[in-house]
Design a protein around this motif. Structure first.
Motif, PDB file in Angstrom:
ATOM      1  N   ALA A 163       0.831  -1.208   0.000  1.00  0.00           N
ATOM      2  CA  ALA A 163       0.000   0.000   0.000  1.00  0.00           C
ATOM      3  C   ALA A 163       0.869   1.264   0.000  1.00  0.00           C
ATOM      4  CB  ALA A 163      -0.948  -0.024   1.196  1.00  0.00           C
ATOM      5  N   PRO A 164       1.859   1.392   0.901  1.00  0.00           N
ATOM      6  CA  PRO A 164       2.658   2.633   0.869  1.00  0.00           C
ATOM      7  C   PRO A 164       3.357   2.868  -0.471  1.00  0.00           C
ATOM      8  CG  PRO A 164       3.033   1.456   2.938  1.00  0.00           C
ATOM      9  CD  PRO A 164       2.222   0.539   2.051  1.00  0.00           C
ATOM     10  N   MET A 172      -7.856  -8.628   2.762  1.00  0.00           N
ATOM     11  CA  MET A 172      -8.968  -8.153   3.601  1.00  0.00           C
ATOM     12  C   MET A 172      -9.177  -6.658   3.402  1.00  0.00           C
ATOM     13  SD  MET A 172     -10.594 -10.447   5.262  1.00  0.00           S
ATOM     14  CE  MET A 172     -11.495  -9.429   6.427  1.00  0.00           C
ATOM     15  N   HIS A 209      -4.654  -1.458  -2.664  1.00  0.00           N
ATOM     16  CA  HIS A 209      -5.822  -2.257  -2.287  1.00  0.00           C
ATOM     17  C   HIS A 209      -6.899  -2.189  -3.374  1.00  0.00           C
ATOM     18  CE1 HIS A 209      -4.031  -2.073   1.860  1.00  0.00           C
ATOM     19  NE2 HIS A 209      -4.550  -3.285   1.935  1.00  0.00           N
ATOM     20  N   GLY A 225      -5.537 -11.445   5.552  1.00  0.00           N
ATOM     21  CA  GLY A 225      -5.164 -10.393   6.492  1.00  0.00           C
ATOM     22  C   GLY A 225      -3.661 -10.168   6.466  1.00  0.00           C
ATOM     23  N   VAL A 226      -3.174  -9.419   7.427  1.00  0.00           N
ATOM     24  CA  VAL A 226      -1.745  -9.088   7.494  1.00  0.00           C
ATOM     25  C   VAL A 226      -0.982 -10.329   7.973  1.00  0.00           C
ATOM     26  CG1 VAL A 226      -0.017  -7.557   8.476  1.00  0.00           C
ATOM     27  CG2 VAL A 226      -2.356  -6.718   8.107  1.00  0.00           C
ATOM     28  N   ALA A 283       3.276  -4.626   9.417  1.00  0.00           N
ATOM     29  CA  ALA A 283       3.399  -3.985  10.735  1.00  0.00           C
ATOM     30  C   ALA A 283       4.139  -4.868  11.744  1.00  0.00           C
ATOM     31  CB  ALA A 283       2.010  -3.626  11.257  1.00  0.00           C
ATOM     32  N   ARG A 311       7.808  -5.413  10.999  1.00  0.00           N
ATOM     33  CA  ARG A 311       8.557  -4.177  11.294  1.00  0.00           C
ATOM     34  C   ARG A 311       8.770  -4.024  12.800  1.00  0.00           C
ATOM     35  NH1 ARG A 311       8.746   0.345   8.498  1.00  0.00           N
ATOM     36  NH2 ARG A 311       7.482   1.675   9.851  1.00  0.00           N
ATOM     37  N   PRO A 326       3.527   1.946  16.636  1.00  0.00           N
ATOM     38  CA  PRO A 326       2.133   1.948  16.169  1.00  0.00           C
ATOM     39  C   PRO A 326       1.804   3.327  15.616  1.00  0.00           C
ATOM     40  CG  PRO A 326       2.226   1.993  18.577  1.00  0.00           C
ATOM     41  CD  PRO A 326       3.639   1.836  18.089  1.00  0.00           C
ATOM     42  N   VAL A 379      -3.655  -2.434  16.313  1.00  0.00           N
ATOM     43  CA  VAL A 379      -2.229  -2.196  16.116  1.00  0.00           C
ATOM     44  C   VAL A 379      -1.537  -1.932  17.463  1.00  0.00           C
ATOM     45  CG1 VAL A 379      -0.690  -0.425  15.190  1.00  0.00           C
ATOM     46  CG2 VAL A 379      -2.411  -1.465  13.719  1.00  0.00           C
ATOM     47  N   GLU A 414      -6.690   6.446   7.386  1.00  0.00           N
ATOM     48  CA  GLU A 414      -7.429   5.229   7.749  1.00  0.00           C
ATOM     49  C   GLU A 414      -8.206   5.496   9.032  1.00  0.00           C
ATOM     50  OE1 GLU A 414      -4.492   2.121   8.402  1.00  0.00           O
ATOM     51  OE2 GLU A 414      -3.560   3.201  10.047  1.00  0.00           O
TER      52      GLU A 414
HETATM   53  N1  USQ Z   1       1.085   0.190  10.997  1.00  0.00           N
HETATM   54  C1  USQ Z   1       1.564   0.753  12.149  1.00  0.00           C
HETATM   55  N2  USQ Z   1       2.912   0.917  12.271  1.00  0.00           N
HETATM   56  C2  USQ Z   1       3.797   0.524  11.305  1.00  0.00           C
HETATM   57  C3  USQ Z   1       3.290  -0.067  10.123  1.00  0.00           C
HETATM   58  C4  USQ Z   1       1.926  -0.217   9.995  1.00  0.00           C
HETATM   59  O1  USQ Z   1       0.791   1.093  13.045  1.00  0.00           O
HETATM   60  O2  USQ Z   1       5.011   0.703  11.500  1.00  0.00           O
HETATM   61  C5  USQ Z   1      -0.382  -0.005  10.871  1.00  0.00           C
HETATM   62  C6  USQ Z   1      -1.003   0.604   9.620  1.00  0.00           C
HETATM   63  O3  USQ Z   1      -1.343   1.946   9.830  1.00  0.00           O
HETATM   64  C7  USQ Z   1      -2.220  -0.295   9.432  1.00  0.00           C
HETATM   65  C8  USQ Z   1      -1.781  -1.633  10.002  1.00  0.00           C
HETATM   66  O4  USQ Z   1      -0.611  -1.380  10.777  1.00  0.00           O
HETATM   67  O5  USQ Z   1      -3.299   0.170  10.203  1.00  0.00           O
HETATM   68  C9  USQ Z   1      -1.416  -2.654   8.950  1.00  0.00           C
HETATM   69  O6  USQ Z   1      -0.402  -2.118   8.136  1.00  0.00           O
HETATM   70  P1  USQ Z   1       0.551  -3.073   7.278  1.00  0.00           P
HETATM   71  O7  USQ Z   1       1.586  -2.215   6.630  1.00  0.00           O
HETATM   72  O8  USQ Z   1       1.009  -4.232   8.075  1.00  0.00           O
HETATM   73  O9  USQ Z   1      -0.506  -3.692   6.266  1.00  0.00           O
HETATM   74  P2  USQ Z   1      -1.165  -3.144   4.946  1.00  0.00           P
HETATM   75  O10 USQ Z   1      -0.580  -1.886   4.438  1.00  0.00           O
HETATM   76  O11 USQ Z   1      -2.647  -3.153   5.174  1.00  0.00           O
HETATM   77  O12 USQ Z   1      -0.770  -4.271   3.910  1.00  0.00           O
HETATM   78  C10 USQ Z   1      -0.391  -5.605   4.302  1.00  0.00           C
HETATM   79  C11 USQ Z   1       0.299  -6.253   3.133  1.00  0.00           C
HETATM   80  C12 USQ Z   1      -0.701  -6.329   1.978  1.00  0.00           C
HETATM   81  C13 USQ Z   1      -1.931  -7.058   2.423  1.00  0.00           C
HETATM   82  C14 USQ Z   1      -2.533  -6.421   3.644  1.00  0.00           C
HETATM   83  C15 USQ Z   1      -3.654  -7.214   4.262  1.00  0.00           C
HETATM   84  O13 USQ Z   1       1.441  -5.498   2.769  1.00  0.00           O
HETATM   85  O14 USQ Z   1      -0.087  -6.975   0.888  1.00  0.00           O
HETATM   86  O15 USQ Z   1      -2.874  -7.021   1.379  1.00  0.00           O
HETATM   87  O16 USQ Z   1      -1.521  -6.338   4.674  1.00  0.00           O
HETATM   88  S1  USQ Z   1      -4.863  -6.167   4.981  1.00  0.00           S
HETATM   89  O17 USQ Z   1      -4.203  -5.223   5.895  1.00  0.00           O
HETATM   90  O18 USQ Z   1      -5.805  -7.015   5.702  1.00  0.00           O
HETATM   91  O19 USQ Z   1      -5.491  -5.439   3.898  1.00  0.00           O
END
Ligand code: USQ
Length: 418
Positions: free
Chosen positions: A102-103, A145, A182, A209-210, A236, A239, A252, A297, A326
């Protein structure tokens, strides 16, 4: 079963190949090695060192006793994809060959355009190639998701019953994605569903999901899967674990009250295998929600902190401003019954998985430390980006030198969207 994995060199694809082979399935795959290039473009590396793809394939052959036919191709190279499918004649195709970040998609127009055309056009190419060369094969397509967003309703598995002006129908549940990435998955879902209706394709769209977790089989480090921690390609939890091993605070975003569905890499492999071994029927477009826990988170940050402390690491949490657009306070109650009906039994509890991951990362802390400037978020959803990423074209930058081992595979330089 003969399984063709598109995206076999990635975080999920490489462990899936090993997992399926261990269960007696015959595996082949394709990959354009773009993930290595994207992470290099962002100035980062996999925390866990990974072998070049042909060394991986040699290790697979030595340890599983059989070859793994591999095609170094981009799915958008339609003729080459057709040749690979015709030669292997798969019973099932797993499609993991997309840009998953996404980023990355939110950086600027070039990146949004690249992610959407790469993902949507690659999937379309695969659908047409399957129609021509293996129309009876089952497509397992990785969705997310995140296609559903965070509606103020429970989230069903793909479809729901609607009553409108006295008439009832069963319709796709609304998609409200939150990034250009997404949205690319939403467009894919529509195209896959249409191919099922039009051509009788059997497909399962996996709303995943993640995913978190490491894959470091003790038998041979060439079998390791990558584990990213940079802002764009690190999820997340991964990381957060990388932050703890270098003594950085866990970050977070915002209030930390945003919730997501999560599952470990081991659970992901179990679920994808269940879906493969219980295929959709011809013409069926099946949607499964693939997750194990729903957690905020902030709670995840606490779980990672506690896992690190159990290993003697002085971990702490420091929230940072949320760079994303978000919802932070929202309802989140997705169904995930179908996989349980197929036999999904969650493996180790999350705390044990986190301790395992942190233990796998500790020997590689220096790799994370050397790229710690890749951890803080720089991509903001709402405002134009001021990129702090060094220009990889500048000869001899630190990032080029340090990441060369990870992404010089196949003779490619870092991929930059045109
Ligand atoms: N987040 C933090 N701190 C961080 C990184 C992320 O709080 O250092 C938060 C984000 O704001 C978000 C949540 O953690 O609310 C999830 O972020 P993420 O980077 O783990 O996940 P996302 O960008 O949604 O994407 C990841 C995968 C993607 C997959 C998705 C599933 O990279 O390929 O489709 O998870 S889902 O999240 O269910 O859409």
């Amino acid at each position: 079963m003969r399984v063709f994995i598109a995206g076999i060199d990635g975080y999920l694809g490489w462990p899936l190949a090993q997992h399926l082979a261990a269960r007696g399935h015959t595996v082949a795959g394709a990959d354009a090695l773009l993930r290595r290039a994207w992470v290099g473009e962002r100035g980062s590396v996999s925390a866990v060192p990974i072998a070049p793809v042909y060394e991986r394939l040699a290790a697979f052959r030595e340890l599983s006793g059989g070859p793994l036919p591999f095609s170094p191709l981009d799915l958008r190279d339609h003729p080459a994809l057709g040749r690979a499918l015709a030669a292997f004649a798969p019973d099932a195709v797993v499609h993991l060959a997309e840009c998953p970040s996404a980023p990355y998609s939110m950086i600027d127009f070039r990146h949004a355009d690249f992610v959407q055309s790469n993902n949507v056009s690659g999937t379309l190419s695969l659908l047409f190639a399957m129609r021509e060369h293996c129309p009876g094969a089952h497509l397992v397509k990785l969705g997310t998701m995140g296609e559903y967003g965070t509606p103020d309703l429970d989230i069903p598995e793909g479809f729901f019953d609607v009553e409108f002006r006295g008439r009832r129908d069963r319709l796709p549940f609304p998609r409200q994605a939150g990034s250009w990435y997404h949205w690319s998955k939403v467009f894919d879902s529509q195209n896959v569903g249409f191919a099922c209706r039009l051509w009788g394709l059997a497909a399962t769209d996996v709303m995943q999901g993640v995913v978190y977790g490491s894959w470091c089989p003790p038998a041979d480090p060439r079998l390791n899967s990558r584990l990213d921690f940079d802002e764009a390609f690190g999820t997340a939890v991964n990381r957060f674990c990388c932050q703890t091993v270098i003594g950085r605070p866990i970050t977070p975003y915002g209030g930390g009250t945003q919730s997501r569905g999560l599952l470990s890499l081991a659970d992901c492999l179990q679920c994808l295998t269940l879906v493969l071994e219980h295929p959709a029927a011809p013409g069926e477009y099946r949607v499964v929600n693939q997750l194990r826990d729903v957690l905020s988170v902030g709670r995840l940050a606490e779980l990672v902190r506690d896992a690190a402390r159990a290993l003697g690491i002085d971990a702490r949490i420091a929230a940072v401003d949320n760079p994303r657009d978000e919802a932070e306070a929202h309802h989140y109650n997705p169904d995930s019954e179908k996989l349980r009906e197929l036999g999904f039994k969650p493996s180790a509890p999350i705390g044990a998985e986190l301790r395992q991951m942190i233990g796998d990362l500790l020997p590689h802390a220096d790799r994370v430390r050397a790229h710690a400037d890749r951890l803080p978020p720089t991509v903001h959803w709402r405002r134009p980006q001021i990129s702090s990423v060094p220009n990889p074209a500048e000869e001899g930058t630190r990032n080029e030198r340090e990441t060369a081992a990870d992404h010089d595979d196949g003779g490619r330089g870092p991929h930059r969207p045109a």
